[in-house]
Design a protein around this motif. Structure first.
Motif, short mmCIF file in Angstrom:
data_model
loop_
_atom_site.label_atom_id
_atom_site.label_comp_id
_atom_site.label_asym_id
_atom_site.label_seq_id
_atom_site.Cartn_x
_atom_site.Cartn_y
_atom_site.Cartn_z
N TYR A 94 0.75 -1.17 0.26
CA TYR A 94 0.34 -0.48 -0.09
C TYR A 94 0.66 0.88 -0.27
CZ TYR A 94 -3.25 -3.43 0.97
OH TYR A 94 -4.04 -5.01 1.05
N GLU A 95 1.00 2.23 -1.08
CA GLU A 95 2.09 3.24 -1.10
C GLU A 95 1.28 4.02 -0.64
OE1 GLU A 95 4.15 4.68 -1.57
OE2 GLU A 95 5.33 4.45 -2.94
N LEU A 96 1.90 5.23 -0.35
CA LEU A 96 1.52 6.27 0.67
C LEU A 96 0.04 6.97 0.67
CD1 LEU A 96 2.72 7.98 3.00
CD2 LEU A 96 3.19 9.71 1.04
N GLY A 97 -0.56 6.93 -0.91
CA GLY A 97 -1.88 7.41 -1.23
C GLY A 97 -3.44 6.25 -0.60
N GLN A 98 -2.65 5.40 -0.29
CA GLN A 98 -3.33 3.73 0.22
C GLN A 98 -3.71 3.25 1.03
OE1 GLN A 98 -1.66 3.25 -2.77
NE2 GLN A 98 -3.20 4.82 -3.37
N VAL A 99 -1.90 3.89 2.68
CA VAL A 99 -2.06 3.00 3.63
C VAL A 99 -2.75 4.09 4.51
CG1 VAL A 99 0.21 4.87 4.12
CG2 VAL A 99 -0.39 2.03 3.99
N GLY A 100 -2.46 2.80 5.64
CA GLY A 100 -2.85 3.24 6.78
C GLY A 100 -2.45 2.77 8.20
N ILE A 101 -2.93 3.49 8.89
CA ILE A 101 -1.85 2.79 10.31
C ILE A 101 -2.31 1.25 9.64
CG2 ILE A 101 -1.98 2.49 12.86
CD1 ILE A 101 -2.10 5.83 12.77
N GLN A 332 -6.50 6.65 5.40
CA GLN A 332 -6.95 7.22 3.65
C GLN A 332 -8.39 7.04 3.76
OE1 GLN A 332 -4.67 9.51 3.62
NE2 GLN A 332 -5.25 9.28 1.11
N GLN A 333 -8.85 5.94 3.96
CA GLN A 333 -10.64 6.09 3.71
C GLN A 333 -10.81 6.63 5.11
OE1 GLN A 333 -12.39 4.25 2.01
NE2 GLN A 333 -14.49 4.93 2.70
N ILE A 334 -10.64 6.49 6.71
CA ILE A 334 -11.26 7.11 7.39
C ILE A 334 -11.19 8.37 7.33
CG2 ILE A 334 -10.96 7.75 10.03
CD1 ILE A 334 -9.58 4.81 10.08
N TYR A 335 -9.86 9.18 6.70
CA TYR A 335 -9.64 10.79 5.99
C TYR A 335 -10.83 10.99 4.95
CZ TYR A 335 -6.33 14.79 5.55
OH TYR A 335 -5.69 16.06 5.28
N LEU A 336 -11.05 10.45 4.04
CA LEU A 336 -12.40 10.99 2.93
C LEU A 336 -13.24 10.30 4.07
CD1 LEU A 336 -12.73 11.02 -0.04
CD2 LEU A 336 -12.09 8.57 -0.19
N GLU A 337 -13.98 9.79 4.85
CA GLU A 337 -14.87 9.35 5.51
C GLU A 337 -15.09 10.97 6.03
OE1 GLU A 337 -15.75 5.81 7.64
OE2 GLU A 337 -14.97 4.69 6.10
N ALA A 338 -13.98 10.90 6.97
CA ALA A 338 -14.61 12.55 7.68
C ALA A 338 -15.24 13.57 6.62
CB ALA A 338 -12.69 12.24 8.50
N LEU A 339 -13.94 13.45 5.92
CA LEU A 339 -14.10 14.72 4.74
C LEU A 339 -15.48 14.38 4.67
CD1 LEU A 339 -12.51 16.71 2.96
CD2 LEU A 339 -11.93 14.88 0.96
N GLU A 340 -15.97 13.89 4.07
CA GLU A 340 -17.12 13.71 2.91
C GLU A 340 -18.54 14.13 4.63
OE1 GLU A 340 -16.69 10.80 -0.07
OE2 GLU A 340 -17.97 9.47 1.89
N SER A 350 -11.79 25.69 14.37
CA SER A 350 -11.67 25.17 15.61
C SER A 350 -10.39 25.45 15.70
CB SER A 350 -11.97 23.38 16.40
OG SER A 350 -11.06 23.05 15.78
N GLY A 351 -9.39 24.86 14.70
CA GLY A 351 -7.82 25.75 14.73
C GLY A 351 -7.20 24.27 14.52
N ALA A 352 -7.26 23.22 14.68
CA ALA A 352 -6.52 22.06 14.71
C ALA A 352 -6.02 21.98 13.67
CB ALA A 352 -7.53 20.87 14.42
N ILE A 353 -5.48 21.33 13.41
CA ILE A 353 -4.66 20.59 12.22
C ILE A 353 -4.78 19.15 11.73
CG2 ILE A 353 -2.27 20.02 13.18
CD1 ILE A 353 -1.04 21.63 10.32
N VAL A 354 -5.21 18.45 10.46
CA VAL A 354 -5.36 17.60 9.95
C VAL A 354 -3.84 16.52 9.78
CG1 VAL A 354 -6.43 15.43 9.34
CG2 VAL A 354 -7.26 18.19 10.32
N SER A 355 -3.04 15.97 10.47
CA SER A 355 -2.07 15.33 9.29
C SER A 355 -2.18 14.00 8.29
CB SER A 355 -1.55 14.71 10.47
OG SER A 355 -0.97 13.61 10.81
N PRO A 356 -1.97 13.74 7.90
CA PRO A 356 -2.04 12.38 6.98
C PRO A 356 -2.36 11.05 7.55
CG PRO A 356 0.12 13.33 6.31
CD PRO A 356 -0.36 14.94 7.43
N PRO A 357 -2.62 9.93 7.88
CA PRO A 357 -2.41 8.50 8.71
C PRO A 357 -1.13 8.73 8.82
CG PRO A 357 -3.79 8.19 6.83
CD PRO A 357 -3.18 9.77 6.05
#
Lengths: 419, 169
Positions: A94-101, A332-340, A350-357
C-alpha cells in the motif's frame, strides 16, 4: 472441560488433538505483517534463513506507517526495503496514498477475519482480536521466520475473562474501559495471558470501541485481547470479507485463570498520568493540568467514531491559544469519510491541524514531537518517559472526548466543561 | 558457558522506549542502536559499562513495543545477559530469538547491588554473587527454549528444521 475461544483458535491451527496450557507448540498462521521499523529486520532474517519465497503471498503484507510520510533519508531507505521486497515477492503493498496505520488498515481491507491466527511485528497487533481472531505481537525474527515457514512457536496461554456489566456513562467508551481495566490489574497484570473481553456491555459496544480495547491489551502485558464475533462484527465485515471465516466462541465451562467482573456504571472518563498506562484517575479527580499539545489519532483511537466524537466537541469551539491540536485519521479511508461527513471542516475551523495517516507522534517519531517540559493529552497508548519526544516531557492518555475538550480549555478537561 | 560481569541495577517496568528510544529506529544497524541504549534513563550508561556487564532489573523488563532493536541494542552494547524478576513476553521471545541470554531470578533482583560481580552457571540455574558471597537460583527454561538457545537462536533452529523436513520428504 470446555475450551476458551483462544484455545479453540490455537487448536484449529495446530496438528495436535488436545492442548495443554503452558505447552509450547508450533501453529500455522493465517496472516503475518510488519512495518517500516520491524520489517527491514524481518526481511533480513528471511534472507538469512535462505528462503526464496514467502509461504503465501496473499498472507503477508508490509505496511510503512511509522515514520511515513518518510521523515528523513534513513526512514526513506527503510520504506524502500519494504517496497522492493514486496515487489520481488509479489505482495500487496500500500503506497502512501492507500496506506494507513496497520492495525486500522488490515481490518478495514478485510485482510484479517474471525477465527484467524495472526502475527504482526508490532506490539499493538492484538487490535484485530476485536474481530474474534487471535492476533499476537511478535518481534522481527519471529516474523521473518513465519514469512518463510507460515508457522510460529507459541505457548498455549492462560486466559483471563473480563465481564463488563451495566450501562456506560456519558462520554465513556472503549478507551476508558480498557484504561480502567489496566489500572485495576497493572501494566503486567495479564503478562503471557489472553484478555477475553465479554459481558453485556461488550455485546452492545461498537466495533471501533472494541478495536480500542483489544489494542491496549498489550499495555497490561497480554499476549492478546479478544472479543467473540457477533452480529456487530458481521455487520462490520459486510463488503470487506472476501474469504470464508470461522466464528469460535468460548464454551460455558471454559476454564479461566481469573474472571473479573466490572460494573461500568462506576467508571467515569479516565486519564492515565505519566509514566505508565496504569496510573489512571477519573476525570473528576483531575485538576488544573495545563497542556501544550493534544493528539487525537493512532491505532488506538484514530477511527471514524473517534473522529465523530472529536468533531461533536470541537464544533463551534476554538482550540485554546496555548495548544497544538493534531488530529490524525488512521487510514486514507477514514480521512475520506471524515471529509465527506464534514468533520475535517469542523477540525480546521476550530484551529486543529489534520495530519495524514501515520503513527508519527505516538512513538515520538515525527509530526508532533514534545519539547523539554511540554505536556500532552493524547489518545495514543503509551505514556512512557520520552515516548512523544523529550525525556522531560509528559503524556497523559485519554479518550478522544477528553483530548478534544482539553484542547479547547488548555487544561485536561471533561467534555461537560465545553458542551 | 559461564557468564561473568558487573551489575547495573534497574527498576520495574523498564520499557522498550527506555532501552532504545523510537527516535533512533530509523536504522537497524546494531552499532548505531547500541550508542543510544538506555539513554533516557542514564545518558552515561553506554560510556560507563564494560564488556560482559550484566543488567539486573525488577518486574516486567522490556514491556511496551515489539522492537527487536531493544535486545539488539543491549547485546551490541556489550551486555552479557539480563536478569530480571520477570520479562514482558515479546521481549522474552525476542531476546531468545536473537541469542541474548536472559534469566528470571527474583533472588538476584532482590539481592544483587549496583556494581556487584556476578558469575552465572546457566546449565545449573545458579547465579553466584562474588562480591557478597551469595548464591541465587534462576527459573529453568522450558526444553523447547533450551533447544532454541542451543541451536544459536531461531534463525539457525529454523534452518536446521527446513533441512530436516527436506530430508524427510
Amino acid at each position: 472441560m470446555g475450551k476458551s475461544i483462544t484455545e479453540k483458535i490455537i487448536l484449529s491451527h495446530s496438528d495436535k488433538k488436545e492442548l495443554k496450557r503452558g505447552e509450547l507448540i508450533k501453529a500455522r498462521i493465517d496472516f503475518a505483517f510488519a512495518n517500516d521499523i520491524t520489517g527491514p529486520l524481518a526481511i533480513n532474517v528471511f534472507e538469512r534463513i535462505g528462503s526464496k519465497e514467502v509461504f503465501d503471498k496473499n498472507k503477508v503484507t508490509l505496511i510503512a506507517d511509522h515514520f511515513t510520510p518518510n521523515k528523513d533519508i534513513k526512514s526513506a531507505e527503510q520504506t524502500k526495503v519494504l517496497k522492493e521486497f514486496s515487489r520481488e515477492q509479489n505482495l500487496n503493498y500500500y503506497e502512501l496514498g492507500q496506506v494507513g496505520i496497520e492495525h486500522a488498515l488490515l481490518p478495514e481491507k478485510g485482510l484479517v477475519l474471525p477465527g484467524y491466527l495472526i502475527i504482526g511485528a508490532d506490539s499493538h497487533t492484538p487490535t484485530s482480536g476485536a474481530l474474534g481472531a487471535l492476533s499476537i505481537g511478535v518481534g522481527s525474527t519471529d516474523l521473518g521466520v513465519a514469512m518463510a515457514t507460515g508457522e510460529v512457536w507459541l505457548k498455549v496461554p492462560e486466559s483471563m475473562k473480563f465481564l463488563y456489566k451495566g450501562k456506560l456513562n456519558k462520554w465513556v467508551g472503549g478507551k476508558d474501559l480498557v484504561l480502567y481495566t489496566i489500572s485495576k490489574i497493572g501494566v503486567d497484570g495479564a503478562n503471557y495471558r489472553v484478555m477475553e473481553f465479554a459481558g453485556e456491555t461488550i455485546k452492545n459496544l461498537s466495533i471501533d470501541n472494541r478495536f480500542t480495547m483489544c489494542n491496549m491489551a498489550i499495555e497490561a502485558g497480554a499476549k492478546s485481547g479478544i472479543i467473540e464475533a457477533d452480529e456487530i462484527t458481521e455487520e462490520y465485515l459486510k463488503g470487506r470479507a472476501e474469504k470464508e471465516y470461522n466464528i469460535f466462541k468460548s464454551d460455558l465451562d471454559a476454564e479461566y485463570e481469573q474472571v473479573i467482573e466490572i460494573n461500568v456504571a462506576d467508571i467515569e472518563p479516565q486519564v492515565a498520568f505519566p509514566h505508565l498506562p496504569e496510573n489512571c484517575k477519573g476525570i473528576s479527580e483531575v485538576k488544573d493540568i495545563l497542556i501544550d499539545q493534544s493528539v487525537i489519532g493512532s491505532c488506538t483511537n484514530g477511527r471514524i467514531e473517534d473522529m465523530r466524537i472529536a468533531a461533536e466537541i470541537l464544533k463551534n469551539n476554538k482550540v485554546n491559544k496555548r495548544v497544538r491540536l493534531i488530529i490524525i485519521p488512521a487510514t486514507q479511508q477514514i480521512y475520506l469519510e471524515a471529509l465527506e461527513e464534514g468533520l475535517l471542516k469542523i477540525f480546521i475551523e476550530s484551529g486543529a491541524i489534520v495530519s495524514p495517516p501515520t503513527c508519527g507522534p505516538c512513538l515520538g517519531g515525527h509530526m508532533g514531537i514534545l519539547a523539554k517540559g511540554e505536556r500532552a493529552i493524547s489518545t495514543t497508548n503509551r505514556n512512557f518517559v520520552g515516548r512523544m519526544g523529550h525525556p522531560e516531557s509528559e503524556i497523559y492518555l485519554a479518550s478522544p472526548a477528553i483530548a478534544a475538550a482539553s484542547a479547547i480549555t488548555g487544561k485536561i478537561s471533561s467534555p461537560e466543561e465545553v458542551i | 558457558m559461564i557468564i561473568k560481569g558487573k551489575v547495573w541495577k534497574f527498576g520495574d517496568h523498564i520499557d522498550t522506549d527506555i532501552i532504545i528510544p523510537a527516535r533512533y529506529l530509523n536504522t537497524s544497524d546494531p552499532n548505531e542502536l547500541a550508542l543510544h541504549c538506555m539513554e533516557d534513563y542514564d545518558k552515561d550508561f553506554i560510556k560507563n559499562i564494560s564488556p560482559g556487564d550484566i543488567i539486573v532489573a525488577g518486574d516486567n523488563f522490556g514491556c511496551g513495543s515489539s522492537r527487536e532493536h531493544a535486545p539488539i541494542a543491549i547485546k551490541e552494547a556489550g551486555v552479557s545477559c539480563v536478569i530480571a524478576k520477570s520479562f514482558a513476553r515479546i521481549f522474552f521471545r525476542n531476546a531468545i530469538n536473537i541469542g541474548l541470554p536472559i534469566f528470571e531470578s527474583s533472588e538476584t533482583s532482590l539481592g544483587a547491588l549496583q556494581g556487584d560481580e556476578l558469575e552465572i552457571f546457566p546449565e545449573k540455574g545458579i547465579i553466584k554473587n562474588i562480591t557478597q558471597n551469595e548464591l541465587y537460583n534462576t527459573n529453568p527454561m522450558p526444553i523447547f527454549i533450551q533447544n532454541l538457545i542451543a541451536s544459536g537462536g531461531l534463525v539457525e533452529y529454523t534452518k536446521k528444521e527446513i533441512e530436516r523436513r527436506q530430508i524427510e520428504y
